[in-house]
Design an enzyme around this catalytic site. Structure first.
Site, PDB file in Angstrom:
ATOM      1  CB  CYS A   2      -1.039   0.084   1.401  1.00 11.68           C
ATOM      2  SG  CYS A   2      -2.210  -1.367   1.368  1.00 11.68           S
ATOM      3  N   GLY A  28      -1.056   0.707  -5.032  1.00 14.11           N
ATOM      4  CA  GLY A  28      -2.500   0.357  -4.766  1.00 14.11           C
ATOM      5  C   GLY A  28      -3.480   0.952  -5.513  1.00 14.11           C
ATOM      6  N   GLY A 102       1.388  -2.864   5.000  1.00 10.11           N
ATOM      7  CA  GLY A 102       2.298  -4.252   5.447  1.00 10.11           C
ATOM      8  C   GLY A 102       1.071  -5.094   5.755  1.00 10.11           C
ATOM      9  CE1 TYR A 260       5.507  -4.767 -11.320  1.00  6.19           C
ATOM     10  CE2 TYR A 260       4.783  -4.814  -9.109  1.00  6.19           C
ATOM     11  CZ  TYR A 260       4.420  -4.677 -10.460  1.00  6.19           C
ATOM     12  OH  TYR A 260       3.243  -4.863 -10.929  1.00  6.19           O
TER      13      TYR A 260
END
Ligand code: SF4
Length: 492
Positions: A2, A28, A102, A260
């Site tokens: 997130c 996100g 997380g 990424y």
């Protein structure tokens, strides 16, 4: 994964909160939300992209205040429901609001404990609500009307004791100040910035340093693993410290941030994400060389692999071409919740430039191969565009194990590389050859940027988890939960 942001500034904060949050949209796309404070909390959140949630002036005009939190959500624990969108808040004690990035790995047992022992009702299936309740419970018993820094440290200690896993958190205690902390191992990132060129110091906390650049914060640093920061709202003084009990934990940031997740213009633990990807391309070129393939052209799978692919082509003296055109208005496939959605969105998202494939031996470069569905679609696209041979190179190592720390690859069955060699993988995705980056080269590409980094979380590449609570039973519980959440998402 997130994206989170917290701001304490001198003027109305909503516009800059929105701008900072837009910088984190890649982290996100499932939901977005903000909360501001001007003597009371004002919240607006919803499902979808930031532009969907804040589409009209009416959506933001009531979000008053010079302090605010923002969040973009990608679902891990919890589903795709409105109730799971952040920020969350509680009215007691003080009024506390929270955002996080997380995963609480022991979420179910913690939730049971909060409900049965602490007699608290949780409204959502989002693990951040459990963290908020643990923090609030710890502050509920302090004797004064304002929390001291040492009491805040104790409250964070309660969170670390009870909520296992990996998470970065920003909280706002109403009328008192912003609190930020990073998990004891620093697995999830968090950056803290300060501006002193204004009549009162201003502060920003965010998942990535690109937010600091976007908002003009020149002075920023990483929050250390296990570090707790408190910015007192009245004095604008900053307090910082670590929970004694967790001081000895090793700093092991998530390697996948550089591969990424993070933007190329961000610094994570002082390492430039773009440069680390360039080095990954350089090292992958050495690996490709070993196979003595006849390659006409190197084509990146846009966007994250472009930096590595350019360097790989340069190292090998090969032509580099943009052979795949991305429709920017379709979301990132990796973070689409279901497999079907992922496959169809790849076809909508990428279109080949036929001339770059026709009668050529192409080397496609991507950041990773997770389930193989996306890679298979792209290989098929290359063949349909007329490629003679299609080679596929991943600049990260083979992914073989689920992430339990906040990334949507939580079931073992999902990994194409698990229990298969590269020939089997090539055959499954339809490529003539698959080439992976060796893990030591992937790590070296990041170490080069900061020689103080000693290790990383690399559990999804090795299957060895760095936090003690991960057991066979817990893995089964998390995987079942993930299956249920995905089913709920797909049927909604
Ligand atoms: Fe990152 Fe992989 Fe560790 Fe998850 S398991 S935190 S994705 S390195």
């Amino acid at each position: 994964m997130c994206g989170i942001i917290g701001l304490m500034e001198n003027t109305e904060v909503i516009e800059r909160l929105n701008r900072g949050l837009l910088t984190l949209q890649h982290r996100g796309q499932d939901a977005a939300g903000v909360l501001t404070y001007d003597g009371r909390f004002h919240t607006k959140k919803g499902l979808g992209l930031i532009r969907d949630v804040f589409s009209t002036y009416d959506d933001i005009r009531n979000l008053r205040g010079t302090i605010g939190l923002g969040h973009v959500r990608y679902p891990t624990i919890g589903g795709c429901r409105f109730e799971d969108a952040q920020p969350f808040d509680v009215n007691y004690p003080f009024g506390i609001a929270i955002v996080h990035n997380g995963n609480v790995t022991n979420y179910h047992s913690l939730r049971r404990d909060l409900e049965l022992t602490k007699k608290r009702m949780l409204y959502s299936t989002n693990d951040v609500e459990a963290i908020l309740n643990v923090f609030a419970e710890a502050l509920a018993h302090i004797p004064r009307s304002r929390a001291t820094f040492s009491e805040i440290l104790n409250a964070v200690e309660s969170v670390f004791d009870q909520a296992k896993g990996a998470y970065s958190v920003i909280l706002y205690i109403s009328g008192q100040g912003l609190v930020a902390f990073r998990d004891p191992c620093g697995i999830r990132p968090l950056v803290f910035g300060c501006r002193t060129d204004t009549f009162l110091p201003q502060y920003a906390i965010a998942s990535e340093s690109a937010v600091m650049t976007s908002l003009g914060y020149k002075n920023f640093r990483d929050v250390e693993s296990g570090e707790v920061i408190f910015i007192d709202e009245k004095s604008r003084r900053v307090y910082s410290g670590k929970v004694q009990k967790y001081k000895h934990y090793p700093h092991i940031p998530c390697i996948f941030e550089w591969v990424y997740f993070a933007r190329p213009d961000s610094l994570i633990d002082q390492v430039n994400v773009y440069k680390s990807r360039v080095f990954m391309g350089k090292y992958l070129a050495q690996e490709v060389k070993k196979y003595e393939l006849d390659i006409d052209v190197v084509i990146p799978v846009p966007d994250s692999s472009r930096d590595a692919a350019i360097e790989l082509a340069r190292e090998l003296g090969l032509k580099y071409r943009e052979g795949l055109v991305k429709n920017r208005y379709i979301g990132r496939t990796f973070i689409m919740p279901g497999t079907e959605e992922r496959s169809s969105s790849v076809k909508q998202k990428l279109m080949p430039i036929f001339a770059e494939f026709k009668d050529k031996n192409v080397l496609l470069v991507d950041d990773s191969i997770v389930r193989g569905n996306t890679s298979q679609c792209i290989v098929q696209m290359a063949r349909e565009a007329g490629a003679s041979k299609v080679y596929f190179a991943s600049y990260s190592a083979p992914l073989i194990s689920p992430c339990y720390y906040g990334i949507d690859m939580q079931t073992k069955r999902e990994f194409i590389a698990r229990g298969r060699n590269i020939d089997m993988i090539a055959s499954l995705i339809g490529a003539d050859k698959v080439i992976y980056q060796p893990i030591e080269n992937m790590l070296k590409a990041v170490y080069l940027g900061n020689n103080e980094l000693k290790d990383f979380c690399k559990a999804c590449f090795t299957g060895t988890y760095p936090t003690a609570e991960i057991s066979a039973e817990l893995i089964e519980e998390i995987e079942n939960d993930r299956h249920q959440a995905l089913k709920a998402c797909q049927s909604s």
